[in-house]
Enzyme design. Structure first.
Site, short mmCIF file in Angstrom:
data_model
loop_
_atom_site.label_atom_id
_atom_site.label_comp_id
_atom_site.label_asym_id
_atom_site.label_seq_id
_atom_site.Cartn_x
_atom_site.Cartn_y
_atom_site.Cartn_z
N ASP A 22 0.86 -1.19 0.00
CA ASP A 22 0.00 0.00 0.00
C ASP A 22 0.89 1.24 0.00
O ASP A 22 1.73 1.41 0.90
CB ASP A 22 -0.90 -0.02 1.24
CG ASP A 22 -2.03 1.02 1.15
OD1 ASP A 22 -2.08 1.75 0.14
OD2 ASP A 22 -2.85 1.08 2.08
N ASP A 82 -3.39 2.52 -5.66
CA ASP A 82 -2.26 2.57 -4.72
C ASP A 82 -2.03 1.30 -3.93
O ASP A 82 -1.21 1.29 -3.01
CB ASP A 82 -2.47 3.72 -3.74
CG ASP A 82 -3.77 3.57 -2.96
OD1 ASP A 82 -4.64 2.80 -3.38
OD2 ASP A 82 -3.91 4.24 -1.91
N GLU A 83 -2.70 0.20 -4.23
CA GLU A 83 -2.49 -1.01 -3.45
C GLU A 83 -2.68 -2.25 -4.30
O GLU A 83 -3.39 -2.24 -5.31
CB GLU A 83 -3.41 -1.05 -2.23
CG GLU A 83 -4.89 -1.02 -2.56
CD GLU A 83 -5.76 -1.07 -1.30
OE1 GLU A 83 -5.46 -1.91 -0.42
OE2 GLU A 83 -6.70 -0.28 -1.21
#
EC number: 2.7.7.7
Length: 516
Positions: free
Chosen positions: A171, A265-266
């Protein structure tokens, strides 16, 4: 008299081919002449003992006392001396064997292996039969046999080390805000809020400096500015965020084969089979940092659930590895809301049952949870509380629903204006589905009133569609049936039950058209 020396034999032969082995042992030993004219006892002429009869006797006694077997005897040092005959030795040469000596007499020492094979570590054989415990091979010197003993090296390992499943969750820390800080370095160290500036705007994300004031994602921007008056407000630039995400995910996919991207983002990474998962993830985090300037938090565990909770536990720049049992102990007193999939409403319903921690949730019988949450969700909740999860890391992640929503700057009061917004959002939604070649049967609306009351209505139609007029017509009918009694601050249109799901569920029977 000519000097006498033990010629020994070829280096490593294991035999001293001289007469010292058969020399008389009765004292006193004869004195022999050296080449320099001096004399000494015969005991010093054999290199197997020390010079001088007294010292040699003491040394021989120490050797015999400390060397329990022939494997402790050093090889004959005569090869390093000038060759000559050894006569009148007080004791046999320690490297002599049972083979007949040069004088034809037999020695009193039993056959023994070569000193080199007795003291040197065994060479590893390439043949499996030679590596079995107790397997033997001939001594290359021809003086005996050597036993190959397999030394255990610990638990059995595969090329991947631990054969259990190993999942990582990566993350990027404060992703949107971090991208903005890369573009505007002068904002580093300042509280930054990424958000629109309208009266109904909400916080997209905030830097960690702003989070110290209580600012969080999805918070109304007006409230965030009250909490942190000195915050710098930055409008979101999703094109820049998508570009940064593509760079990060390219680095992730270059590290492992199976990656499940769950947002810009992850991502989940299947590390099963890697020789050193932790080291590989540390190298990946470093590459992301060097390439993009972004920091990341990583959680590693036996499942996606444990990995996700671990990555959130020590942000920012966290790196935490947990087994399931460790996660159960570490988060036993945490609220059930810590676990992904358990939202605020479910936490409230669990609290009504007296279940306020994950330990209590894991210990609650399935029957009690099934009575309150249903036969499917009840046992599922208990498993989440015990960190039991076997969901695979899937490379292809297809959304089960698609929606479009809008929060109005000013509450909408007129029904015809609400319907116009619904038609516009239905057209945008269907345009996106058409580009993806997707069609659905379930059409739903979402209505949020000015007092934050949120209502949803849905209908499943007989045919799959992505036609704007058809979707908009159903959405307007649902809105008219609900007939909001108060001004509306948010409207949304959603579609679900896509055609690819029907193909996967083929054979389970036809789905009925239902209105909810």
């Amino acid at each position: 008299m000519a000097a006498t020396r033990c010629p020994g034999g070829p280096r490593g032969s294991g035999a001293c081919r001289c007469a010292c082995a058969s020399a008389p042992t009765a004292p006193p030993p004869p004195r022999v002449a050296r080449s320099d004219g001096s004399t000494s006892t015969g005991a010093s002429s054999c290199p197997g003992t020390a010079r001088g009869s007294t010292a040699g006797a003491r040394l021989a006694a120490r050797r015999s006392a400390t060397a329990p077997s022939a494997s402790r005897t050093s090889r004959c040092r005569a090869a390093r001396r000038s060759p000559s005959a050894c006569a009148g030795a007080a004791s046999p040469c320690p490297s002599s064997t049972a083979a007949p000596t040069s004088a034809g007499a037999s020695t009193t020492s039993p056959a023994r292996p070569s000193a080199r094979w007795a003291s040197a570590p065994p060479a590893r054989s390439s043949r499996p039969s030679d590596r079995r415990a107790g397997a033997t091979r001939p001594d290359p010197t021809g003086t005996g046999t050597r036993t190959c003993v397999r030394i255990p090296s610990g638990p059995r390992r595969t090329i991947g080390g631990d054969v259990s499943r190993r999942i990582a969750h990566l993350d990027i820390d404060a992703f949107y805000a971090s991208v903005e800080l890369q573009r505007r370095p002068e904002l580093r160290g300042l509280p930054v809020i990424v958000s629109g500036d309208g009266p109904r705007a909400v916080v997209t994300t905030a830097s960690y400096e702003a989070r110290r004031f209580g600012v969080g994602s999805a918070m109304p921007t007006a409230q965030a500015r009250r909490l942190c008056p000195d915050a710098v407000l930055v409008p979101p630039d999703f094109e820049a965020y998508r570009a940064a995400s593509r760079t990060v995910m390219a680095l992730v996919r270059a590290t492992v084969d199976t990656v499940e991207v769950v947002g810009l983002d992850e991502a989940y990474l299947d590390l099963t089979g890697l020789f050193s998962p932790k080291a590989e993830m540390r190298r990946l985090v470093q590459r992301i940092r060097e390439t993009t300037g972004l920091s990341a938090s990583v959680g590693i565990g036996p499942s996606k659930l444990v990995a996700k909770v671990a990555s959130d536990a020590e942000k920012p720049r966290g790196f935490l590895v947990l087994e399931r049992e460790e996660a159960v102990r570490r988060f036993a007193d945490a609220s059930p809301g810590l676990v992904p999939g358990i939202g605020p409403k479910t936490v409230e319903r669990l609290a009504a049952l007296g279940i306020e921690t994950l330990a209590q949730l894991a210990a609650t019988p399935d029957e009690i949870l099934a009575d309150r949450f249903g036969t499917n969700q009840g046992p599922w909740l208990r498993r989440r509380g015990a960190f039991l999860d076997d969901a695979p890391v899937s490379e292809e992640r297809i959304a089960v629903s698609e929606s479009r929503e809008r929060t109005f700057d000013v509450d909408v009061r007129e029904p015809h204006e609400m319907e116009e917004h619904l038609r516009r959002m239905a057209a945008e939604l269907c345009d996106g589905l058409t580009r993806q070649d997707r069609r659905a049967r379930t059409i739903a609306i979402k209505v949020r009133l000015d007092d934050w009351t949120t209502v949803t209505r849905a209908r499943t139609i007989p045919e799959y569609t992505a036609e704007p007029d058809r979707v908009a017509g159903v959405a307007v009918e649902l809105l008219r049936a609900y007939a909001p009694a108060r001004p509306v601050r948010l409207l949304g249109v959603r579609m679900a039950s896509f055609a690819h799901e029907a193909a996967a569920n083929a054979g389970r029977g036809d789905q009925l058209a239902l209105e909810v």
